[in-house]
Structure formats: structure tokens, C-alpha cells
Scaffold this motif. Structure first.
Motif, short mmCIF file in Angstrom:
data_model
loop_
_atom_site.label_atom_id
_atom_site.label_comp_id
_atom_site.label_asym_id
_atom_site.label_seq_id
_atom_site.Cartn_x
_atom_site.Cartn_y
_atom_site.Cartn_z
N HIS A 79 -7.29 59.33 -30.98
CA HIS A 79 -7.58 57.89 -31.00
C HIS A 79 -9.06 57.64 -31.32
N ALA A 80 -9.94 58.43 -30.71
CA ALA A 80 -11.37 58.28 -30.97
C ALA A 80 -11.69 58.57 -32.43
N ALA A 81 -11.08 59.62 -32.99
CA ALA A 81 -11.34 59.99 -34.38
C ALA A 81 -10.84 58.91 -35.33
N VAL A 82 -9.68 58.35 -35.05
CA VAL A 82 -9.15 57.27 -35.89
C VAL A 82 -10.09 56.07 -35.87
N GLY A 83 -10.71 55.83 -34.72
CA GLY A 83 -11.66 54.73 -34.59
C GLY A 83 -13.04 55.03 -35.14
N GLY A 84 -13.22 56.24 -35.70
CA GLY A 84 -14.50 56.61 -36.29
C GLY A 84 -15.51 57.17 -35.30
N HIS A 85 -15.09 57.44 -34.08
CA HIS A 85 -15.98 57.98 -33.05
C HIS A 85 -15.82 59.50 -32.98
N VAL A 86 -16.41 60.18 -33.93
CA VAL A 86 -16.21 61.62 -34.08
C VAL A 86 -16.80 62.39 -32.91
N ALA A 87 -17.96 61.99 -32.43
CA ALA A 87 -18.57 62.69 -31.29
C ALA A 87 -17.70 62.57 -30.05
N ARG A 88 -17.14 61.39 -29.83
CA ARG A 88 -16.24 61.19 -28.69
C ARG A 88 -14.98 62.04 -28.85
N ALA A 89 -14.48 62.12 -30.08
CA ALA A 89 -13.30 62.94 -30.35
C ALA A 89 -13.60 64.40 -30.02
N ALA A 90 -14.78 64.88 -30.39
CA ALA A 90 -15.16 66.27 -30.09
C ALA A 90 -15.22 66.50 -28.59
N VAL A 91 -15.74 65.54 -27.84
CA VAL A 91 -15.81 65.67 -26.37
C VAL A 91 -14.41 65.77 -25.79
N TRP A 92 -13.49 64.92 -26.26
CA TRP A 92 -12.12 64.98 -25.76
C TRP A 92 -11.44 66.29 -26.15
N LEU A 93 -11.78 66.82 -27.32
CA LEU A 93 -11.23 68.12 -27.71
C LEU A 93 -11.75 69.23 -26.79
N VAL A 94 -13.02 69.14 -26.39
CA VAL A 94 -13.58 70.13 -25.45
C VAL A 94 -12.83 70.05 -24.12
N LEU A 151 -11.72 72.84 -34.92
CA LEU A 151 -11.97 71.44 -35.23
C LEU A 151 -13.25 70.93 -34.56
N ILE A 152 -13.54 71.43 -33.37
CA ILE A 152 -14.78 71.05 -32.70
C ILE A 152 -15.97 71.49 -33.55
N VAL A 153 -15.91 72.71 -34.04
CA VAL A 153 -17.00 73.22 -34.90
C VAL A 153 -17.08 72.39 -36.17
N GLN A 154 -15.94 72.09 -36.78
CA GLN A 154 -15.93 71.30 -38.01
C GLN A 154 -16.48 69.90 -37.80
N THR A 155 -16.19 69.29 -36.65
CA THR A 155 -16.69 67.93 -36.41
C THR A 155 -18.20 67.93 -36.21
N THR A 156 -18.76 69.02 -35.73
CA THR A 156 -20.21 69.05 -35.51
C THR A 156 -20.99 69.54 -36.73
N LEU A 157 -20.34 70.32 -37.61
CA LEU A 157 -21.06 70.91 -38.74
C LEU A 157 -20.83 70.20 -40.07
N THR A 158 -19.76 69.47 -40.18
CA THR A 158 -19.45 68.85 -41.48
C THR A 158 -19.36 67.34 -41.34
N GLN A 159 -19.38 66.69 -42.45
CA GLN A 159 -19.23 65.24 -42.48
C GLN A 159 -17.75 64.92 -42.23
N PRO A 160 -17.46 64.12 -41.21
CA PRO A 160 -16.06 63.80 -40.93
C PRO A 160 -15.46 62.97 -42.07
N GLY A 161 -14.18 63.17 -42.30
CA GLY A 161 -13.50 62.44 -43.35
C GLY A 161 -11.99 62.48 -43.15
N PRO A 162 -11.24 62.06 -44.14
CA PRO A 162 -9.78 62.02 -44.03
C PRO A 162 -9.15 63.38 -43.77
N ARG A 163 -9.74 64.42 -44.34
CA ARG A 163 -9.18 65.77 -44.13
C ARG A 163 -9.27 66.18 -42.67
N LEU A 164 -10.41 65.92 -42.04
CA LEU A 164 -10.60 66.26 -40.63
C LEU A 164 -9.62 65.47 -39.76
#
Length: 195
Positions: A79-94, A151-164
Motif C-alpha cells: 500500500h505504501a509503495a502504491v502511494g509512492g512512499h518507497v521508504a515507508r514500504a521498505a520499513v514495512w518490508l523489514v 526488494l529492500i536493497v532494490q528500494t534503497t539502491l535504485t530509483q523506484p518505478g513500475p518494475r519495483l
């Protein structure tokens, strides 16, 4: 040129999604076969212990709670990722990884205790089927954790986008599938031993 590139990427995502659904359906067949095997072997104790002799309701309750809460946290990550909150999405993944790892630690501890008590998979058909079912689920949870860590590594190292977002969507479906399988394990393997 950009439109052609977008069309190719969209086709790749579509094919990947179709392939993922095929994988998930084949996994459902795999677990169905293992559940059927367990049902057939459930009375084959060969003079050894059964579930009522081995299972610990407190451990089972904690395991189930950890896995069900992790289903909520991965949904919050999506839900966070869909809303564009990538950092929050990474926290929930952790948080999901911590809960999933806790589930695995308890599961491995339980299975190790069974082996130490002489109730390993070689003791009876019942225990062989039990270890196969629970172990296969545990391997899938391990794969899900590796996927989430990636995915946590990808969210922190790459630019988030549709693929992520697409990858996270598939992980979320996979994780919910594992929870459904665990509810089946809980209902058909553990629960009857406490009734």
C-alpha cells in the motif's frame, strides 16, 4: 523510440505476471499433493508419537500470530509503495522480514526438538509427511524472505518505478499464498490434535 521501449517493457511485465500466476498455481498443486499425502499417512504412527504427544499450543499460537501479522505488514508495504512512499514500504518490508524470520526460528526449533525426542521424519509415515509439509512451507517462507530482502536493497539502491512495484505486488501475493497454506496446516495438521 520511447514509445517502443515502453511497449516492450509492458509486454515483459505482462509475460512475467502470467509466468508468476503459472508458478503460483503449480505451487498450489504441490501443496495439495503434500496435504493429500499427509491425510493418507496421518494414522500411520508405527508405534511412535503423534501430534498430540509432540505439539506445543503456545509455540503454535506464536508462530501463527507472527505469520498472520506479517501478512498485514506486507500489505502495508504494498500500500505504501502504491502511494509512492518507497521508504515507508521498505520499513514495512523489514518488519515483515523480522516477523517471518521469527516464524522460521520457532519452526526450526520445534522440528529440532522433535528430532531430539526421537520423533524425526524417519520414525513413521505420519512424521515423514508432517516434516515434508511443514518443511516445504518453511522453505517457501525462506524464499519469500530472500525475495523481500532483495526488494529492500532494490528500494534503497535504485530509483523506484513500475518494475519495483510489480515485483512487490508479486511478493505480496506469494506471501498471502503462504499464509493461506499455513492456515491449512494449522487447521488440518495441528488443530485436530487439540480438539
Amino acid at each position: 523510440m520511447i514509445a517502443a521501449s515502453d511497449a516492450v517493457e509492458e509486454q515483459i511485465d505482462s509475460e512475467t505476471e502470467f509466468g508468476f500466476w503459472l508458478y503460483l498455481m503449480s505451487d498450489a498443486v504441490l501443496f495439495s499433493l503434500i496435504f493429500a499425502t499427509f491425510a493418507v499417512m496421518s494414522t500411520n504412527l508405527a508405534g511412535g508419537p503423534g501430534g498430540a504427544d509432540l505439539f506445543d499450543i503456545k509455540n503454535l499460537a506464536v508462530q501463527t500470530g507472527l505469520l498472520l501479522i506479517s501478512s498485514l505488514t506486507i500489505a502495508l508495504a504494498h500500500h505504501a509503495a502504491v502511494g509512492g512512499h518507497v521508504a515507508r514500504a521498505a520499513v514495512w518490508l523489514v518488519v515483515t522480514c523480522i516477523l517471518g524470520a521469527g516464524f522460521l526460528v520457532l519452526e526450526v526449533r520445534e522440528l529440532t526438538e522433535f528430532v531430539v525426542k526421537g520423533a524425526g521424519p524417519d520414525r513413521s509415515g505420519y512424521l515423514s509427511a508432517f516434516f515434508t509439509l511443514v518443511g516445504t512451507h518453511g522453505l517457501h517462507v525462506t524464499a519469500g524472505l530472500i525475495w523481500a530482502l532483495t526488494l529492500i536493497v532494490q528500494t534503497t539502491l535504485t530509483q523506484p518505478g513500475p518494475r519495483l512495484l510489480s515485483r512487490l505486488s508479486r511478493l505480496t501475493l506469494f506471501w498471502h499464498f503462504l499464509d493461506i497454506v499455513w492456515i491449512g496446516v494449522f487447521s488440518l495438521v495441528y488443530l485436530p490434535e487439540f480438539l
